[in-house]
Design a protein around this motif. Structure first.
Motif, PDB file in Angstrom:
ATOM      1  N   ILE A 382       0.820  -1.216   0.000  1.00 28.46           N
ATOM      2  CA  ILE A 382       0.000   0.000   0.000  1.00 28.46           C
ATOM      3  C   ILE A 382       0.849   1.259   0.000  1.00 28.46           C
ATOM      4  CG2 ILE A 382      -1.899  -1.140   1.220  1.00 28.46           C
ATOM      5  CD1 ILE A 382      -0.893   0.164   3.784  1.00 28.46           C
ATOM      6  N   THR A 383       0.177   2.396  -0.076  1.00 26.86           N
ATOM      7  CA  THR A 383       0.782   3.695   0.194  1.00 26.86           C
ATOM      8  C   THR A 383      -0.043   4.392   1.265  1.00 26.86           C
ATOM      9  OG1 THR A 383       1.396   5.859  -0.709  1.00 26.86           O
ATOM     10  CG2 THR A 383      -0.510   4.771  -1.702  1.00 26.86           C
ATOM     11  N   THR A 384       0.650   5.097   2.159  1.00 24.53           N
ATOM     12  CA  THR A 384      -0.055   5.898   3.165  1.00 24.53           C
ATOM     13  C   THR A 384       0.222   7.382   2.946  1.00 24.53           C
ATOM     14  OG1 THR A 384       1.809   5.673   4.718  1.00 24.53           O
ATOM     15  CG2 THR A 384       0.005   4.063   4.892  1.00 24.53           C
ATOM     16  N   ALA A 385       0.802   7.727   1.780  1.00 23.02           N
ATOM     17  CA  ALA A 385       1.093   9.133   1.456  1.00 23.02           C
ATOM     18  C   ALA A 385      -0.196   9.811   1.031  1.00 23.02           C
ATOM     19  CB  ALA A 385       2.145   9.215   0.353  1.00 23.02           C
ATOM     20  N   VAL A 386      -0.643  10.771   1.821  1.00 20.01           N
ATOM     21  CA  VAL A 386      -1.974  11.333   1.633  1.00 20.01           C
ATOM     22  C   VAL A 386      -1.969  12.618   0.813  1.00 20.01           C
ATOM     23  CG1 VAL A 386      -1.944  12.698   3.745  1.00 20.01           C
ATOM     24  CG2 VAL A 386      -4.129  11.865   2.869  1.00 20.01           C
ATOM     25  N   ARG A 387      -0.828  13.286   0.673  1.00 19.86           N
ATOM     26  CA  ARG A 387      -0.814  14.602   0.035  1.00 19.86           C
ATOM     27  C   ARG A 387      -0.504  14.560  -1.458  1.00 19.86           C
ATOM     28  NH1 ARG A 387       2.727  18.040   4.435  1.00 19.86           N
ATOM     29  NH2 ARG A 387       1.802  17.139   6.312  1.00 19.86           N
ATOM     30  N   LEU A 388      -0.455  13.389  -2.026  1.00 17.19           N
ATOM     31  CA  LEU A 388      -0.117  13.279  -3.433  1.00 17.19           C
ATOM     32  C   LEU A 388      -1.362  13.477  -4.296  1.00 17.19           C
ATOM     33  CD1 LEU A 388       2.257  10.206  -3.156  1.00 17.19           C
ATOM     34  CD2 LEU A 388       2.840  12.624  -3.052  1.00 17.19           C
ATOM     35  N   ASP A 389      -1.112  13.664  -5.598  1.00 15.66           N
ATOM     36  CA  ASP A 389      -2.251  13.871  -6.489  1.00 15.66           C
ATOM     37  C   ASP A 389      -2.175  12.904  -7.666  1.00 15.66           C
ATOM     38  OD1 ASP A 389      -0.142  14.858  -7.908  1.00 15.66           O
ATOM     39  OD2 ASP A 389      -0.771  16.957  -7.816  1.00 15.66           O
ATOM     40  N   GLY A 390      -3.122  13.035  -8.596  1.00 17.75           N
ATOM     41  CA  GLY A 390      -3.105  12.218  -9.798  1.00 17.75           C
ATOM     42  C   GLY A 390      -3.183  10.737  -9.494  1.00 17.75           C
ATOM     43  N   HIS A 392      -1.231   8.854  -7.810  1.00 15.03           N
ATOM     44  CA  HIS A 392      -0.916   8.500  -6.440  1.00 15.03           C
ATOM     45  C   HIS A 392      -2.130   8.645  -5.525  1.00 15.03           C
ATOM     46  CE1 HIS A 392       3.497   9.519  -7.529  1.00 15.03           C
ATOM     47  NE2 HIS A 392       3.207   8.279  -7.798  1.00 15.03           N
ATOM     48  N   LYS A 393      -2.978   9.621  -5.804  1.00 19.61           N
ATOM     49  CA  LYS A 393      -4.202   9.774  -5.023  1.00 19.61           C
ATOM     50  C   LYS A 393      -5.107   8.564  -5.207  1.00 19.61           C
ATOM     51  CE  LYS A 393      -8.014  12.978  -4.101  1.00 19.61           C
ATOM     52  NZ  LYS A 393      -8.636  14.267  -4.494  1.00 19.61           N
ATOM     53  N   ASP A 394      -5.171   8.074  -6.440  1.00 22.48           N
ATOM     54  CA  ASP A 394      -5.971   6.875  -6.711  1.00 22.48           C
ATOM     55  C   ASP A 394      -5.395   5.669  -5.958  1.00 22.48           C
ATOM     56  OD1 ASP A 394      -7.570   8.364  -8.389  1.00 22.48           O
ATOM     57  OD2 ASP A 394      -6.478   7.798 -10.210  1.00 22.48           O
ATOM     58  N   LEU A 395      -4.064   5.585  -5.895  1.00 19.87           N
ATOM     59  CA  LEU A 395      -3.429   4.477  -5.184  1.00 19.87           C
ATOM     60  C   LEU A 395      -3.723   4.540  -3.686  1.00 19.87           C
ATOM     61  CD1 LEU A 395       0.081   4.289  -6.928  1.00 19.87           C
ATOM     62  CD2 LEU A 395      -1.868   2.746  -7.226  1.00 19.87           C
ATOM     63  N   TYR A 396      -3.837   5.739  -3.154  1.00 20.52           N
ATOM     64  CA  TYR A 396      -4.159   5.897  -1.737  1.00 20.52           C
ATOM     65  C   TYR A 396      -5.545   5.327  -1.442  1.00 20.52           C
ATOM     66  CZ  TYR A 396      -4.664   8.159   2.829  1.00 20.52           C
ATOM     67  OH  TYR A 396      -4.848   8.403   4.171  1.00 20.52           O
ATOM     68  N   ARG A 400      -6.621   1.927   0.886  1.00 16.99           N
ATOM     69  CA  ARG A 400      -7.593   1.846   1.979  1.00 16.99           C
ATOM     70  C   ARG A 400      -8.447   0.585   1.831  1.00 16.99           C
ATOM     71  NH1 ARG A 400      -9.854   6.611   1.737  1.00 16.99           N
ATOM     72  NH2 ARG A 400      -8.669   7.457   3.487  1.00 16.99           N
ATOM     73  N   VAL A 401      -8.884   0.313   0.627  1.00 19.89           N
ATOM     74  CA  VAL A 401      -9.680  -0.896   0.372  1.00 19.89           C
ATOM     75  C   VAL A 401      -8.852  -2.137   0.653  1.00 19.89           C
ATOM     76  CG1 VAL A 401     -10.896  -2.227  -1.390  1.00 19.89           C
ATOM     77  CG2 VAL A 401     -11.123   0.274  -1.341  1.00 19.89           C
ATOM     78  N   THR A 402      -7.591  -2.127   0.224  1.00 19.57           N
ATOM     79  CA  THR A 402      -6.715  -3.294   0.394  1.00 19.57           C
ATOM     80  C   THR A 402      -6.484  -3.618   1.858  1.00 19.57           C
ATOM     81  OG1 THR A 402      -5.578  -2.789  -1.696  1.00 19.57           O
ATOM     82  CG2 THR A 402      -4.444  -4.250  -0.160  1.00 19.57           C
ATOM     83  N   ILE A 403      -6.140  -2.615   2.667  1.00 20.71           N
ATOM     84  CA  ILE A 403      -5.839  -2.881   4.078  1.00 20.71           C
ATOM     85  C   ILE A 403      -7.107  -3.255   4.842  1.00 20.71           C
ATOM     86  CG2 ILE A 403      -6.040  -0.469   4.853  1.00 20.71           C
ATOM     87  CD1 ILE A 403      -3.469  -3.086   6.047  1.00 20.71           C
ATOM     88  N   ARG A 404      -8.231  -2.648   4.500  1.00 26.04           N
ATOM     89  CA  ARG A 404      -9.476  -3.019   5.181  1.00 26.04           C
ATOM     90  C   ARG A 404      -9.872  -4.451   4.844  1.00 26.04           C
ATOM     91  NH1 ARG A 404     -13.617   2.185   4.791  1.00 26.04           N
ATOM     92  NH2 ARG A 404     -12.607   3.476   6.402  1.00 26.04           N
ATOM     93  N   ASP A 405      -9.706  -4.830   3.588  1.00 27.83           N
ATOM     94  CA  ASP A 405     -10.038  -6.209   3.188  1.00 27.83           C
ATOM     95  C   ASP A 405      -9.153  -7.213   3.914  1.00 27.83           C
ATOM     96  OD1 ASP A 405     -12.009  -5.318   1.514  1.00 27.83           O
ATOM     97  OD2 ASP A 405     -10.867  -5.579  -0.344  1.00 27.83           O
ATOM     98  N   LEU A 406      -7.874  -6.877   4.054  1.00 23.97           N
ATOM     99  CA  LEU A 406      -6.941  -7.775   4.736  1.00 23.97           C
ATOM    100  C   LEU A 406      -7.357  -7.970   6.189  1.00 23.97           C
ATOM    101  CD1 LEU A 406      -4.171  -9.321   4.646  1.00 23.97           C
ATOM    102  CD2 LEU A 406      -3.149  -7.196   5.497  1.00 23.97           C
ATOM    103  N   ILE A 407      -7.644  -6.879   6.864  1.00 27.89           N
ATOM    104  CA  ILE A 407      -8.029  -6.958   8.278  1.00 27.89           C
ATOM    105  C   ILE A 407      -9.339  -7.721   8.442  1.00 27.89           C
ATOM    106  CG2 ILE A 407      -8.810  -5.575  10.240  1.00 27.89           C
ATOM    107  CD1 ILE A 407      -6.751  -3.461   9.373  1.00 27.89           C
ATOM    108  N   ASP A 408     -10.297  -7.423   7.598  1.00 23.09           N
ATOM    109  CA  ASP A 408     -11.597  -8.086   7.691  1.00 23.09           C
ATOM    110  C   ASP A 408     -11.467  -9.598   7.463  1.00 23.09           C
ATOM    111  OD1 ASP A 408     -14.534  -7.650   7.989  1.00 23.09           O
ATOM    112  OD2 ASP A 408     -14.551  -8.618   6.021  1.00 23.09           O
ATOM    113  N   LYS A 409     -10.578  -9.968   6.548  1.00 26.04           N
ATOM    114  CA  LYS A 409     -10.389 -11.386   6.226  1.00 26.04           C
ATOM    115  C   LYS A 409      -9.916 -12.174   7.441  1.00 26.04           C
ATOM    116  CE  LYS A 409      -7.651 -14.477   3.283  1.00 26.04           C
ATOM    117  NZ  LYS A 409      -6.634 -14.545   2.189  1.00 26.04           N
TER     118      LYS A 409
END
Length: 477
Positions: A382-390, A392-396, A400-409
């Motif tokens: 993942i990336t936790t860099a929040v101030r990026l754009d373009g 990188h913003k989409d990757l952020y 969030r979806v990736t880490i939440r899915d991992l924890i929920d699993k």
């Protein structure tokens, strides 16, 4: 960066790519000067025993290079390359190694890398940390706050500007000391001079429960997640990513922003979690006070979680980069020693926004984690860099979806067993100490210390103090 071309081999993977000292003849120039220099790229310091060049060997190679160059010719400049996060005992230890070899004969300058996302400007890092560096007894003849990030097709104008600014900052350091022309670049393996974007990985530890039971809990309670990772790994940023808003304070400077533990209630949809953000841990052999501070906090957290129903998941946060001996030993301390392998542990690898595909990093480096016997039930790149754009913003948002899915699993089974203690080494040690206090055992304290030194890789002095801490706690109970 200095050569302006891909002269040195670079890698942001879990093992180093510089296996020996390499010399490069480079022409550097700007509006005011042109200069030919010889750059010596050294092996990164701090890699683990299973790494490309273990730390012990890397230190030996660096010392030999410095001594040989001092005999043969003058060294123009020594550039100490570090990743621009927080100061650690390891950073000071490496500085002391370098300074002990060159004394006052060679100026040492600091180059802080990985500052492409620093706001408002990269130089702010120095203003944030100048006093801390001085407090740690490090003195530099100059400094440069830079980014060495590769310019690819996704790079925006701001990154390109900062890259150019970085080139001129490093050239200025060299130009000010241009009487001689041999330059040695030394630094930690996670911030080695050749890497495009450098990531220090260390680790941290956090919890256990001094009891002997397994309990079945229903999904109605908040799931307890213990988050651990090294100082500067970005745990607080990871919590903000999971929460979808800023709930945890992050720190841009070299001071810890989590002194004990912080707990956060976070909901993914209708699923409640309680996340415990723990203090960042440095190498156990480098600071007794800091190490004991962490262990004591971890011990208190575990006793508290035991009363509240146990631990559901361990979340290990690492910044993409080299696997170090510190990371390995602290993983063992937490997962094997404190929690006796009975809690699922998952890995969150951060700082991957500049990978073409973030999952590629794990595919390249999974074998290295296996080599170090760091076993995890799952992972999230993942990336936790929040101030990026373009892009990188989409990757952020994707992260969030990736880490939440991992924890929920790994917390989804309503009838799953939640660990709230066990007959592990930590508990065994406490029991033996209680027996000593009652006078009902022939076990001597000196027999307990090897359990800590062999099981966790901590120093004998730390083990003695840890035993005393648990003894004090045993008296209280």
């Amino acid at each position: 960066l200095v050569a302006g071309t891909q002269t040195a081999v670079t890698s942001c993977d879990a093992t180093g790519c510089t296996t020996e000292s390499n010399a490069y003849n480079v022409l550097i120039q700007n509006e005011t000067f042109k200069l030919k220099v010889k750059l010596f790229d050294t092996v990164g310091l701090g890699e683990g025993p299973e790494g490309t060049v273990p730390d012990k060997d890397a230190r030996r190679i660096l010392k030999k290079l410095l001594r040989d160059l001092m005999k043969q010719t003058d060294i123009h400049l020594l550039m100490y390359c570090v990743r621009g996060v927080r100061v650690t005992k390891a950073l000071c230890r490496n500085y002391n190694l370098i300074h002990s070899e060159v004394k006052e004969r060679v100026p040492i300058v600091l180059v802080a890398t990985s500052l492409e996302d620093k706001r408002p400007e990269m130089e702010e890092w120095w203003r944030d940390n100048e006093r801390s560096i001085s407090d740690f007894g490090m003195t530099f003849a100059g400094h440069a706050c830079v980014t060495t990030a590769t310019i690819d097709r996704y790079a925006g104008d701001e990154l390109k500007r900062r890259r150019t600014q970085s080139y001129h900052a490093v050239c200025q350091l060299i130009e000010h000391r241009k009487k001689h022309k041999d330059i040695v670049l030394a630094g930690e393996t996670a911030a080695s001079a050749g890497s495009p974007v450098h990531h220090a990985v260390a680790e941290e530890i956090a919890s256990t429960a001094p009891d002997l039971r397994l309990c079945t809990l229903q999904r109605t309670k908040r799931q307890s997640i213990v988050l651990f990772g090294d100082t500067g790994a970005g745990k607080s940023s990871l919590i903000n990513l999971m929460a979808g808003k800023k709930v945890a304070r992050t720190s841009p400077d070299m001071q810890r922003c989590t002194m004990h533990w912080q707990e956060y209630n976070i909901d993914f949809g209708d699923t409640p979690y309680r996340v415990y953000d723990t203090i960042g841990l440095e190498a156990p052999q480098l600071g007794i006070k800091e190490y004991l501070e962490f262990v004591e906090n971890a011990y208190q957290l575990i006793k508290r979680l035991d009363k509240q129903g146990g631990i559901d998941l361990l979340l290990f946060c690492v910044r993409a980069g080299r696997v170090t001996a510190t990371l390995q030993s602290n993983y063992r301390l937490f997962h094997e020693f404190l929690c006796e392998k009975k809690i699922p542990i998952v890995l969150a690898v951060t700082n991957l926004e500049r990978e073409n595909r973030m999952e590629d990093w794990w595919e390249r480096n999974e074998g290295t984690f296996d080599k170090y016997q760091i076993k995890v039930a799952g992972h999230a790149c993942i990336t936790t860099a929040v101030r990026l754009d373009g892009r990188h913003k989409d990757l952020y948002e994707e992260s969030r979806v990736t880490i939440r899915d991992l924890i929920d699993k790994f917390t989804a089974n309503e009838q799953k067993q939640t660990w709230s203690g066990g007959d592990n080494l930590f508990v065994s040690l406490t029991r033996k100490l209680k027996e000593l206090l009652k006078g009902s055992s022939h076990v001597r304290r000196k027999d307990l210390v090897p359990h800590l030194t062999k099981g966790c890789g901590i120093s004998r002095e730390v083990a003695k103090q840890l035993a005393n801490m648990i003894k004090h706690d045993a008296k209280a109970t």
